[in-house]
Design a protein around this motif. Sequence first.
Motif, PDB file in Angstrom:
ATOM      1  N   MET A 105       5.961  53.949  -0.842  1.00 24.94           N
ATOM      2  CA  MET A 105       6.733  54.705   0.377  1.00 24.94           C
ATOM      3  C   MET A 105       5.776  55.495   1.023  1.00 24.94           C
ATOM      4  O   MET A 105       4.895  55.918   0.926  1.00 24.94           O
ATOM      5  CB  MET A 105       7.805  55.515  -0.478  1.00 24.94           C
ATOM      6  CG  MET A 105       8.863  54.668  -1.315  1.00 24.94           C
ATOM      7  SD  MET A 105       9.955  55.935  -2.003  1.00 24.94           S
ATOM      8  CE  MET A 105      10.888  56.204  -0.728  1.00 24.94           C
ATOM      9  N   LYS A 106       6.077  55.324   2.346  1.00 27.14           N
ATOM     10  CA  LYS A 106       5.242  56.001   3.345  1.00 27.14           C
ATOM     11  C   LYS A 106       5.995  57.137   3.806  1.00 27.14           C
ATOM     12  O   LYS A 106       7.194  57.512   3.612  1.00 27.14           O
ATOM     13  CB  LYS A 106       5.207  55.321   4.846  1.00 27.14           C
ATOM     14  CG  LYS A 106       4.173  53.863   4.257  1.00 27.14           C
ATOM     15  CD  LYS A 106       4.252  52.978   5.403  1.00 27.14           C
ATOM     16  CE  LYS A 106       3.679  51.656   5.192  1.00 27.14           C
ATOM     17  NZ  LYS A 106       3.459  50.596   6.245  1.00 27.14           N
ATOM     18  N   SER A 107       5.217  58.259   4.387  1.00 29.56           N
ATOM     19  CA  SER A 107       5.915  59.381   5.075  1.00 29.56           C
ATOM     20  C   SER A 107       4.748  59.978   6.193  1.00 29.56           C
ATOM     21  O   SER A 107       3.863  59.543   6.355  1.00 29.56           O
ATOM     22  CB  SER A 107       6.228  60.510   3.959  1.00 29.56           C
ATOM     23  OG  SER A 107       4.889  61.143   3.631  1.00 29.56           O
ATOM     24  N   TRP A 108       5.857  60.979   6.841  1.00 27.78           N
ATOM     25  CA  TRP A 108       4.869  61.637   7.904  1.00 27.78           C
ATOM     26  C   TRP A 108       4.346  63.066   7.448  1.00 27.78           C
ATOM     27  O   TRP A 108       5.156  63.484   6.817  1.00 27.78           O
ATOM     28  CB  TRP A 108       5.335  61.446   9.259  1.00 27.78           C
ATOM     29  CG  TRP A 108       5.679  60.357   9.933  1.00 27.78           C
ATOM     30  CD1 TRP A 108       4.575  59.293  10.010  1.00 27.78           C
ATOM     31  CD2 TRP A 108       6.661  60.214  11.002  1.00 27.78           C
ATOM     32  NE1 TRP A 108       5.146  58.305  10.718  1.00 27.78           N
ATOM     33  CE2 TRP A 108       6.431  58.663  11.223  1.00 27.78           C
ATOM     34  CE3 TRP A 108       7.697  60.516  11.523  1.00 27.78           C
ATOM     35  CZ2 TRP A 108       7.063  57.925  12.482  1.00 27.78           C
ATOM     36  CZ3 TRP A 108       8.354  59.983  12.339  1.00 27.78           C
ATOM     37  CH2 TRP A 108       7.970  58.846  12.871  1.00 27.78           C
ATOM     38  N   THR A 109       3.424  63.394   8.227  1.00 22.17           N
ATOM     39  CA  THR A 109       2.961  65.041   8.097  1.00 22.17           C
ATOM     40  C   THR A 109       4.090  65.902   8.987  1.00 22.17           C
ATOM     41  O   THR A 109       4.771  65.160   9.627  1.00 22.17           O
ATOM     42  CB  THR A 109       1.807  65.085   8.617  1.00 22.17           C
ATOM     43  OG1 THR A 109       1.703  64.957   9.872  1.00 22.17           O
ATOM     44  CG2 THR A 109       0.585  64.292   7.658  1.00 22.17           C
ATOM     45  N   ALA A 110       4.085  67.090   8.682  1.00 21.05           N
ATOM     46  CA  ALA A 110       5.171  67.832   9.630  1.00 21.05           C
ATOM     47  C   ALA A 110       4.664  67.446  11.231  1.00 21.05           C
ATOM     48  O   ALA A 110       5.648  67.379  11.949  1.00 21.05           O
ATOM     49  CB  ALA A 110       4.905  69.286   8.992  1.00 21.05           C
ATOM     50  N   ASP A 111       3.470  67.722  11.455  1.00 23.41           N
ATOM     51  CA  ASP A 111       3.075  67.297  12.874  1.00 23.41           C
ATOM     52  C   ASP A 111       3.435  66.096  13.446  1.00 23.41           C
ATOM     53  O   ASP A 111       3.994  65.875  14.595  1.00 23.41           O
ATOM     54  CB  ASP A 111       1.300  67.455  13.007  1.00 23.41           C
ATOM     55  CG  ASP A 111       0.998  68.897  12.680  1.00 23.41           C
ATOM     56  OD1 ASP A 111       1.718  69.995  13.027  1.00 23.41           O
ATOM     57  OD2 ASP A 111      -0.320  69.102  12.313  1.00 23.41           O
ATOM     58  N   GLN A 112       3.293  65.090  12.751  1.00 27.94           N
ATOM     59  CA  GLN A 112       3.740  63.783  13.037  1.00 27.94           C
ATOM     60  C   GLN A 112       5.396  63.652  13.326  1.00 27.94           C
ATOM     61  O   GLN A 112       5.801  63.110  14.033  1.00 27.94           O
ATOM     62  CB  GLN A 112       3.477  62.723  11.974  1.00 27.94           C
ATOM     63  CG  GLN A 112       1.900  62.441  11.979  1.00 27.94           C
ATOM     64  CD  GLN A 112       1.562  61.402  10.718  1.00 27.94           C
ATOM     65  OE1 GLN A 112       2.160  61.629   9.789  1.00 27.94           O
ATOM     66  NE2 GLN A 112       0.637  60.457  11.190  1.00 27.94           N
ATOM     67  N   ALA A 113       6.126  64.462  12.430  1.00 23.89           N
ATOM     68  CA  ALA A 113       7.583  64.448  12.576  1.00 23.89           C
ATOM     69  C   ALA A 113       7.850  65.226  13.743  1.00 23.89           C
ATOM     70  O   ALA A 113       8.774  64.945  14.530  1.00 23.89           O
ATOM     71  CB  ALA A 113       8.238  65.147  11.350  1.00 23.89           C
ATOM     72  N   ILE A 114       7.187  66.190  14.108  1.00 20.75           N
ATOM     73  CA  ILE A 114       7.388  66.972  15.155  1.00 20.75           C
ATOM     74  C   ILE A 114       7.175  66.446  16.681  1.00 20.75           C
ATOM     75  O   ILE A 114       7.845  66.234  17.730  1.00 20.75           O
ATOM     76  CB  ILE A 114       6.478  68.394  15.339  1.00 20.75           C
ATOM     77  CG1 ILE A 114       7.107  69.239  14.272  1.00 20.75           C
ATOM     78  CG2 ILE A 114       6.600  69.105  16.430  1.00 20.75           C
ATOM     79  CD1 ILE A 114       6.052  70.248  13.913  1.00 20.75           C
ATOM     80  N   GLU A 115       6.153  65.654  16.562  1.00 17.24           N
ATOM     81  CA  GLU A 115       5.801  64.663  17.830  1.00 17.24           C
ATOM     82  C   GLU A 115       6.744  63.642  17.892  1.00 17.24           C
ATOM     83  O   GLU A 115       7.010  63.398  19.151  1.00 17.24           O
ATOM     84  CB  GLU A 115       4.166  63.973  17.257  1.00 17.24           C
ATOM     85  CG  GLU A 115       3.898  63.314  18.565  1.00 17.24           C
ATOM     86  CD  GLU A 115       2.324  62.425  18.068  1.00 17.24           C
ATOM     87  OE1 GLU A 115       1.724  61.936  19.124  1.00 17.24           O
ATOM     88  OE2 GLU A 115       1.956  62.632  17.033  1.00 17.24           O
ATOM     89  N   PHE A 116       7.339  63.106  16.907  1.00 19.93           N
ATOM     90  CA  PHE A 116       8.308  62.136  17.109  1.00 19.93           C
ATOM     91  C   PHE A 116       9.747  62.635  17.596  1.00 19.93           C
ATOM     92  O   PHE A 116      10.143  62.071  18.471  1.00 19.93           O
ATOM     93  CB  PHE A 116       8.743  61.373  15.787  1.00 19.93           C
ATOM     94  CG  PHE A 116       9.835  60.483  15.726  1.00 19.93           C
ATOM     95  CD1 PHE A 116       9.810  59.036  16.037  1.00 19.93           C
ATOM     96  CD2 PHE A 116      11.057  61.002  15.487  1.00 19.93           C
ATOM     97  CE1 PHE A 116      10.904  58.454  16.315  1.00 19.93           C
ATOM     98  CE2 PHE A 116      12.366  60.173  15.241  1.00 19.93           C
ATOM     99  CZ  PHE A 116      12.095  59.020  15.873  1.00 19.93           C
ATOM    100  N   LEU A 117       9.930  63.853  17.131  1.00 18.68           N
ATOM    101  CA  LEU A 117      11.310  64.333  17.596  1.00 18.68           C
ATOM    102  C   LEU A 117      10.995  64.710  18.970  1.00 18.68           C
ATOM    103  O   LEU A 117      12.067  64.809  19.808  1.00 18.68           O
ATOM    104  CB  LEU A 117      11.396  65.742  16.601  1.00 18.68           C
ATOM    105  CG  LEU A 117      11.948  65.299  15.099  1.00 18.68           C
ATOM    106  CD1 LEU A 117      12.202  66.413  14.507  1.00 18.68           C
ATOM    107  CD2 LEU A 117      13.376  64.545  15.292  1.00 18.68           C
ATOM    108  N   GLN A 118       9.917  65.436  19.426  1.00 18.83           N
ATOM    109  CA  GLN A 118       9.712  65.895  20.764  1.00 18.83           C
ATOM    110  C   GLN A 118      10.149  64.705  21.876  1.00 18.83           C
ATOM    111  O   GLN A 118      10.654  64.819  22.950  1.00 18.83           O
ATOM    112  CB  GLN A 118       8.273  66.277  21.048  1.00 18.83           C
ATOM    113  CG  GLN A 118       8.228  67.856  20.330  1.00 18.83           C
ATOM    114  CD  GLN A 118       6.653  68.044  20.531  1.00 18.83           C
ATOM    115  OE1 GLN A 118       5.731  67.373  20.670  1.00 18.83           O
ATOM    116  NE2 GLN A 118       6.519  69.297  20.389  1.00 18.83           N
ATOM    117  N   VAL A 119       9.492  63.504  21.459  1.00 18.10           N
ATOM    118  CA  VAL A 119       9.904  62.186  22.326  1.00 18.10           C
ATOM    119  C   VAL A 119      11.180  61.758  22.041  1.00 18.10           C
ATOM    120  O   VAL A 119      11.952  61.452  22.947  1.00 18.10           O
ATOM    121  CB  VAL A 119       8.826  61.337  22.008  1.00 18.10           C
ATOM    122  CG1 VAL A 119       9.167  59.784  23.000  1.00 18.10           C
ATOM    123  CG2 VAL A 119       7.380  61.486  22.319  1.00 18.10           C
TER     124      VAL A 119
END
Length: 377
Positions: free
Chosen positions: A167-181
Amino acid sequence: MRGSIRKRGKTFQYRFHIRDPITNERKELSKGGFEKEKDAERAMILAMAEYEKGTLDLSGKFSFKQLSELWLEEKQGNVRESTMYSYKRALNARIMPEFERLDIKDIKPMHIHNFYQKLKKEGLSKRYISYVGTIIGSVFKKAVTLELIYKNPVENVDKPKMNKNKMKSWTADQAIEFLQVAKVRSVYYLAYFLAFNTGMRIGEVLGLHWSDIDFDAKMIHVQHTLTMVEGDYIIGPVKTESSDRHIPMSDNLIYEFEEHKKFSKNTSEDLVFRTKKGKLVDPYILRYMMKTICTELELPYIRFHDIRRTHTSILIDEGVSPKVVSQRLGHSDVSITLNIYTDVFDERQVDATDKMDQILSRGQLVVKSQKQDDTNH
């Protein structure tokens, strides 16, 4: 129990009456073709003894179709409608064409083995073949329970081995980057924000009612989910008792809900998320947009369901108890959470090992220092 022997032509036949174990109707059992009366009598005594022990085959002809209908009837009301729909699809599309008219007593392990090989040659995935095998095995298990057969032909046949996907996941920074877009690109931004904040499943997100949200208590009651039945999406109850849960809301999440309710055209009086035409939102819309944004940002692609794991890994990184995380996710037992997110805990084990090594290394340095002092003196 009484029986009788009679001559039919040049041979003898025995017969006796019993109660059918399925219908409870009076039933005659008979067998002929014996050259001598004594042979017929001896065979009748043996048959009666088997009946008394419960080992006499009383099922007669019983087709796989009849058995599967009986199995489905029992499942009705005990599993979710979407699960029933999935069972029926697999039975009608793949299983029935192969076994429908066969007597269940005639279906042997070799038939099951050959069936798996046939599906494999047709290019079906290992996961689907395994699922089909699970259904057939469950159907035959019912036959064993009813003593229609004495052994499940699926039991000792190996299903295709599944390669466990990490299973894959993102770091907090990657999640934030996605949500911003996503906030700029998607009218369903709140769906992503909600999933990252709470770990809710995609069906739970799209099945959320405004009445499930208590703004005063800052609490979400997860009790509805979007599910597919007979090819159409409907809103129904959540999957299990543990899935019916309450999740606290942050002030930021409350703000996003309020903004969505005031300004979004993709909501309604009842559901938090609807299309502009008032229809239920197809999960594919969220998945497609997620994949599009991942490609644009060159983020490693994860499924919407993997947001649950991202939610979990972030909380664990911050030291939140796995028990608390398990309750947020709606797992019935914390072990489920631990098993699903094994690699997260593997990382924690590495950290623990490094920390312990650092602690013990300090002790070794003290010992070495003392030895050096003793040597110098």
